[in-house]
Design a protein around this motif. Structure first.
Motif, PDB file in Angstrom:
ATOM      1  N   LEU A 145     -17.322  16.533 -11.527  1.00  0.00           N
ATOM      2  CA  LEU A 145     -16.392  17.488 -12.140  1.00  0.00           C
ATOM      3  C   LEU A 145     -15.077  17.500 -11.361  1.00  0.00           C
ATOM      4  O   LEU A 145     -13.990  17.408 -11.933  1.00  0.00           O
ATOM      5  CB  LEU A 145     -17.025  18.872 -12.116  1.00  0.00           C
ATOM      6  N   PHE A 146     -15.186  17.608 -10.050  1.00  0.00           N
ATOM      7  CA  PHE A 146     -13.987  17.620  -9.213  1.00  0.00           C
ATOM      8  C   PHE A 146     -13.266  16.278  -9.288  1.00  0.00           C
ATOM      9  O   PHE A 146     -12.036  16.233  -9.318  1.00  0.00           O
ATOM     10  CB  PHE A 146     -14.344  17.961  -7.760  1.00  0.00           C
ATOM     11  N   GLN A 147     -14.052  15.203  -9.340  1.00  0.00           N
ATOM     12  CA  GLN A 147     -13.444  13.883  -9.412  1.00  0.00           C
ATOM     13  C   GLN A 147     -12.622  13.753 -10.707  1.00  0.00           C
ATOM     14  O   GLN A 147     -11.466  13.348 -10.673  1.00  0.00           O
ATOM     15  CB  GLN A 147     -14.563  12.853  -9.413  1.00  0.00           C
ATOM     16  N   SER A 148     -13.244  14.142 -11.815  1.00  0.00           N
ATOM     17  CA  SER A 148     -12.533  14.044 -13.094  1.00  0.00           C
ATOM     18  C   SER A 148     -11.305  14.937 -13.092  1.00  0.00           C
ATOM     19  O   SER A 148     -10.245  14.553 -13.595  1.00  0.00           O
ATOM     20  CB  SER A 148     -13.438  14.459 -14.254  1.00  0.00           C
ATOM     21  N   ALA A 149     -11.449  16.140 -12.559  1.00  0.00           N
ATOM     22  CA  ALA A 149     -10.330  17.081 -12.557  1.00  0.00           C
ATOM     23  C   ALA A 149      -9.179  16.551 -11.704  1.00  0.00           C
ATOM     24  O   ALA A 149      -8.013  16.727 -12.049  1.00  0.00           O
ATOM     25  CB  ALA A 149     -10.793  18.442 -12.041  1.00  0.00           C
ATOM     26  N   ARG A 150      -9.532  15.907 -10.612  1.00  0.00           N
ATOM     27  CA  ARG A 150      -8.489  15.358  -9.730  1.00  0.00           C
ATOM     28  C   ARG A 150      -7.699  14.269 -10.436  1.00  0.00           C
ATOM     29  O   ARG A 150      -6.490  14.172 -10.310  1.00  0.00           O
ATOM     30  CB  ARG A 150      -9.122  14.791  -8.455  1.00  0.00           C
ATOM     31  N   LYS A 151      -8.429  13.452 -11.202  1.00  0.00           N
ATOM     32  CA  LYS A 151      -7.794  12.317 -11.877  1.00  0.00           C
ATOM     33  C   LYS A 151      -6.696  12.768 -12.830  1.00  0.00           C
ATOM     34  O   LYS A 151      -5.712  12.063 -13.004  1.00  0.00           O
ATOM     35  CB  LYS A 151      -8.845  11.527 -12.675  1.00  0.00           C
ATOM     36  N   VAL A 152      -6.911  13.904 -13.476  1.00  0.00           N
ATOM     37  CA  VAL A 152      -5.956  14.328 -14.496  1.00  0.00           C
ATOM     38  C   VAL A 152      -5.142  15.528 -14.041  1.00  0.00           C
ATOM     39  O   VAL A 152      -4.500  16.178 -14.854  1.00  0.00           O
ATOM     40  CB  VAL A 152      -6.649  14.648 -15.832  1.00  0.00           C
ATOM     41  N   ALA A 153      -5.213  15.844 -12.748  1.00  0.00           N
ATOM     42  CA  ALA A 153      -4.513  17.027 -12.240  1.00  0.00           C
ATOM     43  C   ALA A 153      -3.033  16.972 -12.627  1.00  0.00           C
ATOM     44  O   ALA A 153      -2.471  15.881 -12.727  1.00  0.00           O
ATOM     45  CB  ALA A 153      -4.654  17.105 -10.727  1.00  0.00           C
ATOM     46  N   PRO A 154      -2.376  18.126 -12.817  1.00  0.00           N
ATOM     47  CA  PRO A 154      -2.914  19.483 -12.675  1.00  0.00           C
ATOM     48  C   PRO A 154      -3.952  19.850 -13.740  1.00  0.00           C
ATOM     49  O   PRO A 154      -3.779  19.486 -14.903  1.00  0.00           O
ATOM     50  CB  PRO A 154      -1.672  20.372 -12.811  1.00  0.00           C
ATOM     51  N   SER A 155      -4.963  20.561 -13.284  1.00  0.00           N
ATOM     52  CA  SER A 155      -6.036  20.934 -14.193  1.00  0.00           C
ATOM     53  C   SER A 155      -6.747  22.188 -13.674  1.00  0.00           C
ATOM     54  O   SER A 155      -6.537  22.606 -12.542  1.00  0.00           O
ATOM     55  CB  SER A 155      -7.038  19.788 -14.320  1.00  0.00           C
ATOM     56  N   ILE A 156      -7.586  22.751 -14.544  1.00  0.00           N
ATOM     57  CA  ILE A 156      -8.365  23.936 -14.164  1.00  0.00           C
ATOM     58  C   ILE A 156      -9.850  23.597 -14.207  1.00  0.00           C
ATOM     59  O   ILE A 156     -10.318  22.974 -15.154  1.00  0.00           O
ATOM     60  CB  ILE A 156      -8.103  25.120 -15.126  1.00  0.00           C
ATOM     61  N   ILE A 157     -10.548  23.977 -13.168  1.00  0.00           N
ATOM     62  CA  ILE A 157     -12.010  23.917 -13.193  1.00  0.00           C
ATOM     63  C   ILE A 157     -12.507  25.341 -13.329  1.00  0.00           C
ATOM     64  O   ILE A 157     -12.109  26.219 -12.569  1.00  0.00           O
ATOM     65  CB  ILE A 157     -12.573  23.309 -11.896  1.00  0.00           C
ATOM     66  N   PHE A 158     -13.351  25.574 -14.323  1.00  0.00           N
ATOM     67  CA  PHE A 158     -13.865  26.931 -14.527  1.00  0.00           C
ATOM     68  C   PHE A 158     -15.382  26.939 -14.416  1.00  0.00           C
ATOM     69  O   PHE A 158     -16.069  26.206 -15.109  1.00  0.00           O
ATOM     70  CB  PHE A 158     -13.428  27.455 -15.900  1.00  0.00           C
ATOM     71  N   ILE A 159     -15.886  27.759 -13.538  1.00  0.00           N
ATOM     72  CA  ILE A 159     -17.332  27.881 -13.361  1.00  0.00           C
ATOM     73  C   ILE A 159     -17.763  29.229 -13.902  1.00  0.00           C
ATOM     74  O   ILE A 159     -17.503  30.267 -13.292  1.00  0.00           O
ATOM     75  CB  ILE A 159     -17.723  27.748 -11.876  1.00  0.00           C
ATOM     76  N   ASP A 160     -18.367  29.207 -15.067  1.00  0.00           N
ATOM     77  CA  ASP A 160     -18.741  30.454 -15.721  1.00  0.00           C
ATOM     78  C   ASP A 160     -20.085  30.926 -15.179  1.00  0.00           C
ATOM     79  O   ASP A 160     -20.941  30.119 -14.848  1.00  0.00           O
ATOM     80  CB  ASP A 160     -18.839  30.241 -17.236  1.00  0.00           C
ATOM     81  N   GLU A 161     -20.247  32.228 -15.115  1.00  0.00           N
ATOM     82  CA  GLU A 161     -21.494  32.820 -14.628  1.00  0.00           C
ATOM     83  C   GLU A 161     -21.942  32.169 -13.338  1.00  0.00           C
ATOM     84  O   GLU A 161     -23.048  31.640 -13.220  1.00  0.00           O
ATOM     85  CB  GLU A 161     -22.569  32.732 -15.707  1.00  0.00           C
ATOM     86  N   ILE A 162     -21.054  32.226 -12.379  1.00  0.00           N
ATOM     87  CA  ILE A 162     -21.290  31.518 -11.124  1.00  0.00           C
ATOM     88  C   ILE A 162     -22.480  32.078 -10.360  1.00  0.00           C
ATOM     89  O   ILE A 162     -23.086  31.381  -9.539  1.00  0.00           O
ATOM     90  CB  ILE A 162     -20.014  31.535 -10.244  1.00  0.00           C
ATOM     91  N   ASP A 163     -22.885  33.317 -10.679  1.00  0.00           N
ATOM     92  CA  ASP A 163     -24.053  33.863  -9.963  1.00  0.00           C
ATOM     93  C   ASP A 163     -25.314  33.042 -10.193  1.00  0.00           C
ATOM     94  O   ASP A 163     -26.242  33.100  -9.393  1.00  0.00           O
ATOM     95  CB  ASP A 163     -24.281  35.345 -10.285  1.00  0.00           C
ATOM     96  N   ALA A 164     -25.341  32.269 -11.288  1.00  0.00           N
ATOM     97  CA  ALA A 164     -26.520  31.439 -11.544  1.00  0.00           C
ATOM     98  C   ALA A 164     -26.766  30.455 -10.409  1.00  0.00           C
ATOM     99  O   ALA A 164     -27.899  30.103 -10.121  1.00  0.00           O
ATOM    100  CB  ALA A 164     -26.373  30.685 -12.863  1.00  0.00           C
ATOM    101  N   ILE A 165     -25.680  29.979  -9.775  1.00  0.00           N
ATOM    102  CA  ILE A 165     -25.908  29.102  -8.632  1.00  0.00           C
ATOM    103  C   ILE A 165     -25.481  29.757  -7.332  1.00  0.00           C
ATOM    104  O   ILE A 165     -25.948  29.390  -6.269  1.00  0.00           O
ATOM    105  CB  ILE A 165     -25.164  27.757  -8.735  1.00  0.00           C
ATOM    106  N   GLY A 166     -24.587  30.739  -7.429  1.00  0.00           N
ATOM    107  CA  GLY A 166     -23.999  31.281  -6.205  1.00  0.00           C
ATOM    108  C   GLY A 166     -24.536  32.620  -5.775  1.00  0.00           C
ATOM    109  O   GLY A 166     -23.951  33.280  -4.945  1.00  0.00           O
ATOM    110  N   GLY A 167     -25.670  33.047  -6.354  1.00  0.00           N
ATOM    111  CA  GLY A 167     -26.239  34.322  -5.950  1.00  0.00           C
ATOM    112  C   GLY A 167     -26.696  34.254  -4.507  1.00  0.00           C
ATOM    113  O   GLY A 167     -26.842  33.170  -3.945  1.00  0.00           O
TER     114      GLY A 167
END
Ligand code: ADP
Ligand code: MG
Ligand code: ZN
Length: 601
Positions: A244-266
């Motif tokens: 995800l970060f790799q793809s986003a970097r390639k086309v930057a500027p871009s936005i990465i959005f992590i929805d409901e981050i508590d699912a992994i970041g609790g």
């Protein structure tokens, strides 16, 4: 040639699955349409449904083809409808209806091809792992799948599609400006937060705002949702984050959005999630990526959560999600704007938006959208030329108190008790000088289990944050009005008031222990509902609640007794007409004597 082996294996797997999929697809609907409860009811009632597949609280309704072959609605051919239960009671009611309409139950959606697909994937995973000739031994077999999944989403919304929330838009606007021209930002040495957390209750528009920010900045939007991480193989989540970060970097500027981050970041120590290696790896990958990228990389990371305090503190550290923007429930004014945004484009007639906004106090953006849809459906069903205020009022009732359930027949005695009970609530409200707040009184049972209801619309703006002790106590008296009427008029009490009593008790409990509105216990206020009080304090809390409740109950009975003829008249009219609103209702309520203001100090 580098990726020869994985691709060969993938190709074989794809071939095999395509074979099976095409084989089983013939029996699958080509399209599924999401359907609200009311439509699901109707479809079954008009025998348009042949069979259903049940999966938890989701039903897939398969059409009765005979009906359509006979030419009723040719366009529905090959469609199925899905409906997801959101309220208690709905499912049971549908099931009952399905029985009477001879709708068949089918087993799980034909999952054979899914099974084959899984076998295929697992198979090539294993093969690839053991292939000694892999071009690059460090390369993970799934990395190419990851790449495929990381395409930027097509965003077609911008800030103009988000009604209200100017402050949030303002804060996001800074990021938008950066995305539009990352160079000038870094030239000036300004440093932006790497991660911004949008937090607030569900449905307030966090996901919507993140998309709108991408649309506003006109940059690619990379979306990954918390639920994407669930049920993945170990290592897939982490690899997706990396690509995800790799793809986003390639086309930057871009936005990465992590929805409901508590699912992994609790919190990692949260019970039940201890040692979930998939979650752990994904979270670590995310933090590594965030730590690794340079401020001038032109990537903005947004995430959304309902519960920021549930996040792993490591995620909130500097350089990660160190900025949080609160996306709260909308004010009346903003609800009105949201309504306008959503009605726009649907054929709207003359709508009293401000009334509709007041009727939806406590609701959020997602509810507003649902209500506009429901109103449009009601209007369509009636072949109305435009959506009118009345369609909205009924849509709100459907959403707030459940659909009217006319199939439910009450005994004459039950109807009488319900009529008296509802009349009691209404008369108390009127005695408090707020007759105008009552939009409708009804004794038609609803699918949510209510046997009758008062639909109240606060006349004044309900957005004042401070509420007085008197207001809250009057609310308790209002809640007890139904019970009081049962006692005074029928001399017998029923289970019909249990919900009112629960709410009255909860409100009083909060007044005493949380709001600091107790006479004796203001120094015991905490911000925890579940705090453990000492035995002595608990007794005092209980005593105080009992005392307040008794006082409110007495006041409610006084009001009902003083207005008994009016209560009787209103109940009789309800029995005759089932529902009262507007002038017929106000005509009766004008007879109510104004109660003297409550003594509250
Ligand atoms: P959250 O992510 O906070 O749970 P969503 O972003 O999913 O909420 O909101 C659900 C839907 O509600 C959105 O897709 C949008 O249609 C509508 N909505 C929410 N807030 C607004 C708003 N301020 N203006 C217009 N529509 C809104
Ligand atoms: Mg969301
Ligand atoms: Zn009641």
């Amino acid at each position: 040639m580098k990726n020869f082996y994985p691709y060969t294996v993938l190709a074989i797997a794809v071939f095999v699955t395509v074979l099976f999929v095409s084989h089983s697809l013939s029996s699958m609907p080509s399209k599924v349409i999401e359907t609200p409860y009311s439509t699901a009811l109707e479809l079954i009632e008009e025998d348009s449904v042949r069979s259903v597949v049940m999966d938890g609280d989701t039903l897939t309704l398969h059409p009765n083809m005979e009906k359509y072959v006979n030419g009723e609605t040719a366009k529905t051919n090959g469609y199925a409808w899905v409906w997801k239960s959101e309220r208690a009671g709905e499912m049971a009611h549908l099931e009952e209806l399905m029985l009477t309409h001879h709708v068949q139950y089918e087993a799980e959606e034909p999952s054979s091809w899914v099974t084959y697909l899984m076998f295929g994937i697992v198979g090539c995973f294993l093969i690839a792992q053991f292939l000694p000739l892999r071009a690059n031994p460090n390369q993970k077999i799934f990395s190419f799948m990851g790449h495929n999944a990381q395409r930027a989403e097509n965003v077609d919304v911008s800030f103009k599609d988000v009604a209200g929330y100017d402050e949030v838009k303002g804060q996001l606007g800074e990021l938008v400006a950066f995305l539009r021209d990352p160079k000038s930002f870094s030239r000036l040495g300004a440093e932006l937060p790497r991660g911004t957390l949008l937090w607030g209750p569900p449905g307030t528009g966090k996901t919507h705002l993140a998309r709108a920010a991408a649309g506003e900045a006109e940059v690619p939007f990379f979306f990954i949702g918390g639920s994407d991480f669930v049920e993945m193989f170990v290592g897939v989540g982490a690899s997706r984050v990396r690509s995800l970060f790799q793809s986003a970097r390639k086309v930057a500027p871009s936005i990465i959005f992590i929805d409901e981050i508590d699912a992994i970041g609790g919190h990692r120590t949260t019970a039940g999630q201890v040692g979930n290696p998939e979650r752990e790896q994904t979270l670590n990958a995310l933090m590594t990526e965030m730590d690794g990228f340079k401020p001038d990389s032109g990537i903005v990371i947004l995430a959304a959560t309902n519960r920021p305090d549930s996040l792993d503190p490591a995620l909130r550290r500097r350089g990660r999600f160190d900025r949080a923007i609160f996306v709260g429930p909308p004010t009346t004014q903003v609800r009105e704007q949201i309504l306008r945004t959503h009605v726009n484009g649907k054929a709207g007639g003359k709508i009293d938006f401000s009334l509709v906004a007041r009727l939806t106090s406590g609701m959020v953006g997602a509810d507003m959208r649902a209500i506009v849809n429901e109103a449009a459906l009601i209007a369509t069903r009636e072949s109305a030329k435009a959506i009118l205020t009345d369609h909205f009022v009924r849509a709100i009732e459907n959403v707030a108190v459940g659909h009217k359930d006319r199939s439910r027949r009450l005994s004459e005695n039950d109807r009488r008790v319900v009529a008296v009970h509802e009349a009691g609530h209404a008369v108390v409200r009127a005695a408090q000088g707020r007759a105008k707040d009552i939009t409708r009184v009804s004794i038609i049972p609803t699918t949510s289990g209510a046997l009758g209801y008062n639909l109240n619309t606060p006349e004044e703006e309900n957005d004042t944050l401070l509420r007085t002790r008197r207001e809250l106590l009057e609310e308790v008296v209002h809640l007890l009005g139904g019970r009081a009427a049962e006692e005074v008029v029928t001399h017998e009490v029923t289970t019909g008031a249990s919900d009112d009593l629960k709410r009255a008790n909860l409100l009083l409990y909060r007044m005493v222990t949380m709001y600091g509105l107790s006479q004796r216990l203001y120094n015991r206020v905490t911000d925890e509902e579940t705090i453990v009080f000492s035995e002595e304090t608990r007794r005092t809390v209980d005593g105080e609640i009992q005392e307040l409740l008794a006082g409110c109950h007495a006041t409610a009975k006084e009001i009902v007794s003083a207005n008994q003829p009016t209560v009787n008249r209103l109940a009789a009219d309800l029995l005759e007409h089932e529902e009262l609103s507007g002038e017929p209702l106000m005509g009766i309520l004008r007879e109510v004597a104004r109660a003297k203001p409550m003594q509250t100090t």
